[in-house]
Design a protein around this motif. Structure first.
Motif, PDB file in Angstrom:
ATOM      1  N   UNK A  71       1.103  -1.258  -0.175  1.00 24.65           N
ATOM      2  CA  UNK A  71       0.028  -0.058  -0.207  1.00 24.65           C
ATOM      3  C   UNK A  71       0.902   1.446   0.113  1.00 24.65           C
ATOM      4  N   UNK A  72       1.815   0.997   0.863  1.00 25.67           N
ATOM      5  CA  UNK A  72       2.895   2.275   0.902  1.00 25.67           C
ATOM      6  C   UNK A  72       3.406   2.561  -0.422  1.00 25.67           C
ATOM      7  N   UNK A  73       4.032   1.738  -1.246  1.00 21.25           N
ATOM      8  CA  UNK A  73       4.736   1.938  -2.369  1.00 21.25           C
ATOM      9  C   UNK A  73       3.718   2.592  -3.561  1.00 21.25           C
ATOM     10  N   UNK A  74       2.341   1.716  -3.425  1.00 19.47           N
ATOM     11  CA  UNK A  74       1.345   2.102  -4.523  1.00 19.47           C
ATOM     12  C   UNK A  74       1.082   3.458  -4.304  1.00 19.47           C
ATOM     13  N   UNK A  75       0.702   3.982  -3.133  1.00 19.90           N
ATOM     14  CA  UNK A  75       0.237   5.269  -2.724  1.00 19.90           C
ATOM     15  C   UNK A  75       1.470   6.438  -2.921  1.00 19.90           C
TER      16      UNK A  75
END
Lengths: 222, 222
Positions: A71-75
DNA sequence: AGACTGTTAAACGATTTGGATAACGCGAGG
DNA sequence: CCTCGCGTTATCCAAATCGTTTAACAGTCT
């Protein structure tokens, strides 16, 4: 699995609360240092409920890291929207990066904590993410900078190191906050303002540092 | 106290071995995550012997941090010998900093670990060090840069942020090594060479970024 | 021989983890 | 309405581990 059928009776946001609590505690105490009791307290639930959702501490950590990391990388990738000019692109990157880290400090700390104790889990997940062709935040900027070099908009320079320097300049102040506070009194008085200054400084320094050299030898001041 | 009379019977380097082992384990697992058994194993001694030298885990950690921190800062200051010109001064700082961190990676990680879990201990020790007028590594360079601004050797710029950027660029690659490895294949193949490149890159980028502006507006590429 | 120091083995109490159990509240469905 | 399933809590448990203490042992010095 509770995550598949979240609204059987009531809509329990419990799983998310556990996630958040675990993230906070793991980020501060590390994988081994974190206590399940502390996580349960932080989430305001019973310790037995942790085992109900995530069988073991190991699985909880893995889930928090896996899910959080993805989620971190995507966001982060999303927040770094592509701009037209190199200059705007770089500015958007720095501003977006710092803003995003500000909103996800715990995740940043967790990843760094993983780095400190070997980074096996982190490497696995990042490798999986890059292999799956998911967007890796920095690579877009690197491509844009490479194009800018070709166009003569910025000077020739090692882009890998440049990118590492940018990320360092944006990220390090967060993870080293207690030390930064000692020398940057403003960081403790008004953190938001400090970050604003920081963004502007990084962009300013970088633009000057990447400016095409006009007959000036590299590595010399004048 | 064993440290006062180290050679009563045999010259046991045990205390130093404990120090080194504790530093390594604390740096990786953190204050709470570290297990005394692991430290004892790492030092090749019995767990009870830890209590013979350092009464409790708390005192062991405090001693390792205190002593390590002081020695670390002092050695770092010494390694950053003062140069004549700003350019040489900055180069000496970056090269000296990276070389020194390379030799004391565990201490750097330990300090960062302290940052992650609040940084109370770190702040106390650093505050004590600065209050005692001990040399704080970065401040010498900051003074030199300030003088250079006055002399027109470099352009006007926020020195606090500049210094933070320099330290970030030097230090972050060490603590985030597992992540860096993913994008910098050379960092895993030949770490020494990677660091050499890194030093040169940082100095190069900084010198260009600090170069006096000749009628060029700040924050603009061309 | 006696005292002292570094070291070890063994044990103690407290904590942590993983897990089990019973019970409760409550909505859904028969 | 009654029952069932699910989220949740309380409680307890066995095993492992942790930090700490104690007693004993092996050298060395006087």
């Amino acid at each position: 699995m509770a995550s598949q059928a979240p609204a059987a009776t009531r809509p329990p946001d419990t799983e998310q609360r556990i996630f958040d609590a675990a993230l906070t505690v793991f980020a501060r105490k590390g994988r081994d240092g974190a206590r399940l009791q502390e996580i349960a307290d932080h989430a305001g639930i019973n310790r037995a409920l942790l085992h109900y959702y995530f069988r073991t501490k190991e699985q909880l950590y893995e889930a928090v890291f896996e899910h959080g990391c993805r989620q971190f990388m995507a966001g982060l990738s999303q927040s770094l929207r592509a701009e037209e000019g190199v200059e705007d692109c770089l500015r958007a990157f720095v501003y977006g990066y710092i803003d995003y880290i500000y909103e996800h400090q715990d995740m940043a700390r967790l990843m760094l904590n993983e780095c400190l104790c070997g980074g096996g889990v982190l490497e696995r997940h990042l490798a999986a993410a890059t292999e799956a062709r998911e967007e890796v935040p920095g690579l877009l900027l690197e491509d844009r900078l490479r194009a800018a070099i070709g166009a003569g908009e910025i000077r020739e320079i090692d882009l890998r190191h440049t990118l590492l320097t940018i990320v360092s300049a944006c990220l390090f102040p967060f993870v080293a906050l207690p030390t930064v506070r000692l020398f940057h009194s403003r960081a403790v008085e008004d953190f938001d303002r400090f970050l604003q200054e920081r963004k502007a400084h990084i962009v300013d320094l970088l633009l000057a540092g990447l400016r095409p050299t006009e007959g000036v030898r590299r590595g010399k001041l004048a």
